[in-house]
Every structure is written in C-alpha cells, then in structure tokens.
Design a protein around this motif. Structure first.
Motif, mmCIF file in Angstrom:
data_model
loop_
_atom_site.group_PDB
_atom_site.id
_atom_site.type_symbol
_atom_site.label_atom_id
_atom_site.label_comp_id
_atom_site.label_asym_id
_atom_site.label_seq_id
_atom_site.Cartn_x
_atom_site.Cartn_y
_atom_site.Cartn_z
ATOM 1 N N TRP A 142 110.865 49.814 13.671
ATOM 2 C CA TRP A 142 109.772 49.082 14.297
ATOM 3 C C TRP A 142 110.357 48.137 15.344
ATOM 4 O O TRP A 142 111.358 47.465 15.092
ATOM 5 C CB TRP A 142 109.008 48.261 13.268
ATOM 6 N N TYR A 158 97.357 42.328 22.674
ATOM 7 C CA TYR A 158 98.148 43.233 21.846
ATOM 8 C C TYR A 158 98.251 44.602 22.511
ATOM 9 O O TYR A 158 97.272 45.114 23.064
ATOM 10 C CB TYR A 158 97.518 43.385 20.462
ATOM 11 N N VAL A 190 103.928 46.565 20.288
ATOM 12 C CA VAL A 190 104.477 47.116 19.048
ATOM 13 C C VAL A 190 104.748 48.603 19.234
ATOM 14 O O VAL A 190 103.868 49.356 19.658
ATOM 15 C CB VAL A 190 103.511 46.908 17.865
ATOM 16 N N ILE A 233 109.059 45.065 18.011
ATOM 17 C CA ILE A 233 108.008 44.165 18.487
ATOM 18 C C ILE A 233 108.575 43.389 19.670
ATOM 19 O O ILE A 233 109.595 42.695 19.530
ATOM 20 C CB ILE A 233 107.538 43.197 17.377
ATOM 21 N N VAL A 246 104.830 44.300 9.646
ATOM 22 C CA VAL A 246 104.557 44.210 11.086
ATOM 23 C C VAL A 246 103.559 43.093 11.374
ATOM 24 O O VAL A 246 103.758 42.274 12.282
ATOM 25 C CB VAL A 246 104.026 45.553 11.623
ATOM 26 N N TRP A 252 99.470 48.122 21.220
ATOM 27 C CA TRP A 252 99.929 48.951 20.104
ATOM 28 C C TRP A 252 100.299 50.325 20.640
ATOM 29 O O TRP A 252 99.446 51.092 21.057
ATOM 30 C CB TRP A 252 98.837 49.060 19.044
ATOM 31 N N MET A 279 103.982 39.714 13.510
ATOM 32 C CA MET A 279 103.102 39.393 14.635
ATOM 33 C C MET A 279 102.568 37.970 14.510
ATOM 34 O O MET A 279 102.458 37.245 15.509
ATOM 35 C CB MET A 279 101.956 40.404 14.698
#
Length: 201
Positions: free
Chosen positions: A138, A97, A132, A140, A113, A99, A117
């Motif tokens: 947002w 991940y 992200v 992704i 979110v 972020w 995911m």
C-alpha cells in the motif's frame, strides 16, 4: 486511555461497529424525513443544509466503521464503494481523495489504510490531496501547501506499539495504527518534507 493489547482490540472494534451501526438508523430516518418535507413543501436552503449535513455525517460514520470497527474474517469492500464513500467525504472539505486501486480489498487491510489516512488528515491543516495506491504494498501519498506533523505523534507510527501516554482521544488513530499493522505483520515506512509525504506498508 490504556494500551490496547491484541486480545482487547477486537472487543473495542466490535463496540465501535455496534455504535456506528446504531447511529446510522436515526440519521437515515432524518434524511428520509427531510426528503419527504422537500416533496411536500418544496426545497429550501434549510432543508438542503439538513440533507447535506446528514449525508456528511453518514459518510464519516461509514469511514469510522471501517477504520475503528471489527473487520470481520474474509470481508472485502469493492473499489467502487470506497470511491463513493470518499467522494461523499470530500464534499465541502479542503482535503481531497484520489483512490487509485481497482480491486476489492479485505476490511483488515482497509482498516490500516483508513487509520493512516486519518493520521495524514491530522497534519493537513491547510487541506491537500491524499492519493492511495495498491500493488505489492500500500502506498499513500500526500501533497499539501503545508504539513504540520507532530514528531511525538508520527514517531509512534514507525515504532512498536506502546501505551497511550496521555494521548488525547482526538489522536487515537496514532495509537491504533501500529497495533493494527503489527497484527497484519506489516511495517510502515514514511518519507516526508514540509509539503509532501509518502507512506508505505
């Protein structure tokens, strides 16, 4: 599984929050017991395995609490807390991940979110990275050696909420995400190929 209308989603989310909360207490006790055994008897591969397994389970429960639990009016989560959670989740996992957001975010947004995911994870059978970002929307981004997207599942995400129609519990996030986005007044847009995916809302 029946369709979850807006007026039934919150009770279900409250139940999920309660279950996650109640599971954390015994797991914390196991973690504490393993730590005490380590201090008294010394470290061992067996105790290390117990500690790692408990830490992974607690991280997954915290993730589920955000994804499926009640967001709480006005509640936010700091970026540092989210990063710590995702770092714990990716230990020993083929999925990593990234972020990129520095701000604190409302639990209601994070629920969407985290559900998205999970949808991405379902397609990442060979692992990969989920990045992200948050600006006006947002974003992704998923990169992987191979993405196995089931059209019957992914078509749900860009359509209005609809009944489960035999959807198995393991794919409940595909049922809930359209409803959560509808409550937020957001619309999901997805671009994807065999190795990459970008989703925005």
């Amino acid at each position: 599984m029946k369709e979850l209308a807006d007026d039934t989603l919150d009770p279900v989310a409250l139940a999920c929050s309660r279950i996650c909360h109640d599971l954390v207490n015994p797991l914390s006790a196991i973690a504490g017991g393993a730590e005490l055994l380590g201090l008294q008897a010394g470290s061992s591969p067996e105790l290390a395995l117990v500690s790692e397994s408990v830490a992974a389970a607690m991280a997954r429960i915290r993730f589920f609490r955000i994804a499926f639990g009640a967001p709480g009016e006005g509640q936010s989560i700091a970026s540092r807390e989210i990063r710590t959670l995702l770092e714990e989740l990716q230990r020993g996992s083929r999925i990593q991940y990234d972020w990129r957001s520095e701000a604190a975010h409302h639990r209601a947004d994070l629920r969407a979110v985290f559900l998205l995911m999970q949808c991405c994870e379902t397609a990442m059978t060979a692992g990969g990275t989920i990045k992200v970002e948050n600006g006006d929307t947002w974003t992704i981004e998923v990169t992987a050696k191979r993405l196995n997207r089931d059209p019957a599942l992914w078509d749900r995400l860009t359509a209005p909420p609809r009944p489960a129609d035999g959807l198995p519990p393991s794919h409940v996030h595909f049922l809930l995400l359209p409803q959560v986005l509808s409550q937020l007044g957001r619309r999901l847009r997805i671009e994807a190929n065999e190795t990459a995916l970008t989703a925005r809302f």
